[in-house]
Design a protein around this motif. Structure first.
Motif, mmCIF file in Angstrom:
data_model
loop_
_atom_site.group_PDB
_atom_site.id
_atom_site.type_symbol
_atom_site.label_atom_id
_atom_site.label_comp_id
_atom_site.label_asym_id
_atom_site.label_seq_id
_atom_site.Cartn_x
_atom_site.Cartn_y
_atom_site.Cartn_z
ATOM 1 N N GLU A 36 -68.529 29.534 9.679
ATOM 2 C CA GLU A 36 -68.193 29.764 11.023
ATOM 3 C C GLU A 36 -66.790 29.040 11.193
ATOM 4 O OE1 GLU A 36 -71.039 28.283 13.746
ATOM 5 O OE2 GLU A 36 -72.793 29.246 12.779
ATOM 6 N N GLU A 37 -66.186 29.713 12.200
ATOM 7 C CA GLU A 37 -64.870 29.411 12.448
ATOM 8 C C GLU A 37 -64.630 27.990 12.859
ATOM 9 O OE1 GLU A 37 -60.994 30.680 15.086
ATOM 10 O OE2 GLU A 37 -62.809 31.965 15.245
ATOM 11 N N ARG A 38 -65.515 27.297 13.518
ATOM 12 C CA ARG A 38 -65.533 25.972 14.307
ATOM 13 C C ARG A 38 -65.575 24.999 13.108
ATOM 14 N NH1 ARG A 38 -70.530 23.615 14.771
ATOM 15 N NH2 ARG A 38 -72.190 24.984 14.595
ATOM 16 N N ARG A 39 -66.532 25.310 11.985
ATOM 17 C CA ARG A 39 -66.770 24.321 10.925
ATOM 18 C C ARG A 39 -65.522 24.620 9.881
ATOM 19 N NH1 ARG A 39 -72.429 25.450 11.351
ATOM 20 N NH2 ARG A 39 -72.360 27.322 10.215
ATOM 21 N N ALA A 40 -64.875 25.784 9.918
ATOM 22 C CA ALA A 40 -64.060 25.875 9.050
ATOM 23 C C ALA A 40 -62.746 25.150 9.355
ATOM 24 C CB ALA A 40 -63.503 27.332 8.793
ATOM 25 N N GLU A 41 -62.520 25.296 10.923
ATOM 26 C CA GLU A 41 -61.372 24.267 11.516
ATOM 27 C C GLU A 41 -61.602 22.802 11.129
ATOM 28 O OE1 GLU A 41 -58.405 24.972 12.807
ATOM 29 O OE2 GLU A 41 -58.990 26.985 12.194
ATOM 30 N N GLN A 42 -62.757 22.295 11.264
ATOM 31 C CA GLN A 42 -63.042 20.811 10.914
ATOM 32 C C GLN A 42 -62.780 20.339 9.498
ATOM 33 O OE1 GLN A 42 -66.757 18.507 12.563
ATOM 34 N NE2 GLN A 42 -67.538 20.716 12.192
ATOM 35 N N VAL A 43 -62.979 21.592 8.745
ATOM 36 C CA VAL A 43 -62.541 21.213 6.986
ATOM 37 C C VAL A 43 -61.183 21.285 7.022
ATOM 38 C CG1 VAL A 43 -62.854 22.186 4.889
ATOM 39 C CG2 VAL A 43 -64.718 22.327 6.314
ATOM 40 N N THR A 44 -60.701 22.310 7.842
ATOM 41 C CA THR A 44 -59.141 22.355 7.939
ATOM 42 C C THR A 44 -58.278 20.888 8.200
ATOM 43 O OG1 THR A 44 -58.943 24.663 8.154
ATOM 44 C CG2 THR A 44 -56.978 23.415 8.950
ATOM 45 N N ARG A 45 -59.036 20.400 9.372
ATOM 46 C CA ARG A 45 -58.535 19.131 9.949
ATOM 47 C C ARG A 45 -58.549 18.083 8.658
ATOM 48 N NH1 ARG A 45 -60.611 21.309 14.776
ATOM 49 N NH2 ARG A 45 -62.351 19.743 14.666
ATOM 50 N N GLY A 46 -59.868 18.143 8.375
ATOM 51 C CA GLY A 46 -60.272 17.053 7.234
ATOM 52 C C GLY A 46 -59.156 17.004 5.763
ATOM 53 N N VAL A 47 -58.683 18.177 5.696
ATOM 54 C CA VAL A 47 -58.021 18.481 4.238
ATOM 55 C C VAL A 47 -57.020 18.128 4.388
ATOM 56 C CG1 VAL A 47 -57.199 20.050 2.683
ATOM 57 C CG2 VAL A 47 -59.562 20.425 3.293
ATOM 58 N N LYS A 48 -56.372 18.458 5.733
ATOM 59 C CA LYS A 48 -54.815 18.106 6.286
ATOM 60 C C LYS A 48 -54.653 16.633 6.493
ATOM 61 C CE LYS A 48 -51.557 19.454 9.611
ATOM 62 N NZ LYS A 48 -51.165 18.906 10.941
ATOM 63 N N GLU A 49 -55.718 16.060 7.162
ATOM 64 C CA GLU A 49 -55.665 14.480 7.043
ATOM 65 C C GLU A 49 -55.632 13.943 5.735
ATOM 66 O OE1 GLU A 49 -58.142 10.727 8.903
ATOM 67 O OE2 GLU A 49 -58.895 12.880 9.572
ATOM 68 N N GLY A 50 -56.401 14.525 4.868
ATOM 69 C CA GLY A 50 -56.534 14.008 3.556
ATOM 70 C C GLY A 50 -55.428 13.965 2.968
ATOM 71 N N CYS A 51 -54.623 15.119 2.862
ATOM 72 C CA CYS A 51 -53.462 15.309 2.097
ATOM 73 C C CYS A 51 -52.434 14.477 2.807
ATOM 74 C CB CYS A 51 -52.887 16.612 2.167
ATOM 75 S SG CYS A 51 -53.686 17.898 1.311
#
Length: 336
Positions: free
Chosen positions: A309-324
């Motif tokens: 789902e788009e909302r969960r994919a956006e959560q993952v995006t934010r997490g990956v971005k923050e992680g990097c």
């Protein structure tokens, strides 16, 4: 699947994103990288590495180490190749700069910075790739010295860290006592409405092969600084430091929920194999190497629906971005 492996998922669109270390995301257990196309802009080059055996019945006879070696070769070719087409980085790359325009991170044309990562199996394989990078760097130094060159002229890869997306410690010795694992068939696979039969067959075959390889995989061991120096120099005399190098730092994205099983089980305490460490804040990695996981970012959903789902994919995006971004800061602090 794709013509180029790694496949350039997010090309850099601005000078700042071009200057940031690329992120290489390794496929999940199903062998594909389609989920990574659900990620929004991470403001850096993003590559996806898919299983080259996805469409065949071939396997990695050497297991996870052979798979990691193959993917490391892909990365080396991409980062050091002279071909500027298909998303390859030219050699030498432009100097890396911070938000103020100041050059930072690697400073030589023979060094390349990168971040590894992946969902599930991809995060685990990233750990093996990172370990093999040490061997690559040592071999490059030895080759340069043998050719009468300075060590600084050797090619070098700097793994800034790993972003694991709900990747657990797969080693059975790390499993909680008395954990009850459900039959793999009890885990409900979520297929799209237009998924072709041949796609389902290929994904299930890759999952089966991944489970087989993980069952025999010995988690990487990390040499001491002295041992690494001796290997690189070809002469152990004079190497006096013996502190452990350890794995690169990890940022772990952790799903909050357990995977729902397809039907009620005889034992209600049974869980999917992906959830054996769900109650552990670091998904079992603390039992492998204390201090490796520097940050845990919890995300809504369970292991298999993080991208559906788009909302969960956006959560993952934010997490990956923050992680990097965290891994870049840690790298700079280590070099200061």
């Amino acid at each position: 699947m794709f013509r180029q492996n790694p496949n350039l998922i997010q090309p850099p669109l601005t000078p700042l994103s071009t200057s940031r270390p690329p992120l290489f995301l390794i496929h999940d257990g199903g062998g594909t990288i389609f989920s990574y196309y659900c990620l929004s802009d991470l403001h850096r080059p993003v590559y996806g590495i898919f299983n080259p055996h996805y469409s065949t019945k071939s396997t990695f006879a050497g297991g996870i180490p052979e798979m990691a070696k193959t993917y490391l070769d892909f990365i080396i070719e991409t980062l050091f190749g002279d071909d500027q087409c298909d998303g390859k980085v030219s050699s030498p790359p432009p100097p890396k700069r911070d938000d103020s325009g100041n050059a930072e991170l690697s400073t030589t044309s023979r060094e390349r910075d990168l971040i590894l990562g992946g969902w599930s199996l991809g995060g685990m394989v990233s750990l093996e790739v990172a370990r093999q990078v040490l061997d690559f760097n040592a071999a490059e130094v030895a080759q340069a010295v043998k050719a009468g060159k300075k060590k600084e002229q050797a090619r070098k890869l700097n793994v800034l860290g790993i972003v694991m997306i709900d990747s657990m410690n797969p080693h059975q010795t790390s499993f909680p006592p008395n954990v009850k694992i459900a039959n793999p068939n009890a885990t409900k696979m979520q297929w799209g409405p237009h998924t072709k039969p041949e796609t389902k067959e290929a994904v299930l075959r890759c999952f089966h092969e991944a489970r087989r390889m993980l069952a025999f995989w010995e988690l990487p061991t990390w040499p001491s600084v002295a041992a690494a120096t001796a290997t690189a120099d070809g002469d152990g005399e004079g190497a006096i430091r013996t502190s452990l190098m350890g794995p690169p730092p990890v940022v772990l994205l952790k799903a909050k929920e357990n995977v729902p099983l397809q039907e009620p089980q005889e034992d209600e305490e049974e869980v999917s194999r992906t959830d054996v460490h769900r109650g552990d804040g670091q998904l079992g990695w603390g039992r492998y190497h204390g201090g490796m996981v520097r940050k845990v970012i919890e995300v809504e959903g369970h292991h298999f629906n993080l991208f559906t789902e788009e909302r969960r994919a956006e959560q993952v995006t934010r997490g990956v971005k923050e992680g990097c971004e965290i891994l870049e800061r840690l790298w700079k602090q280590g070099k200061a």
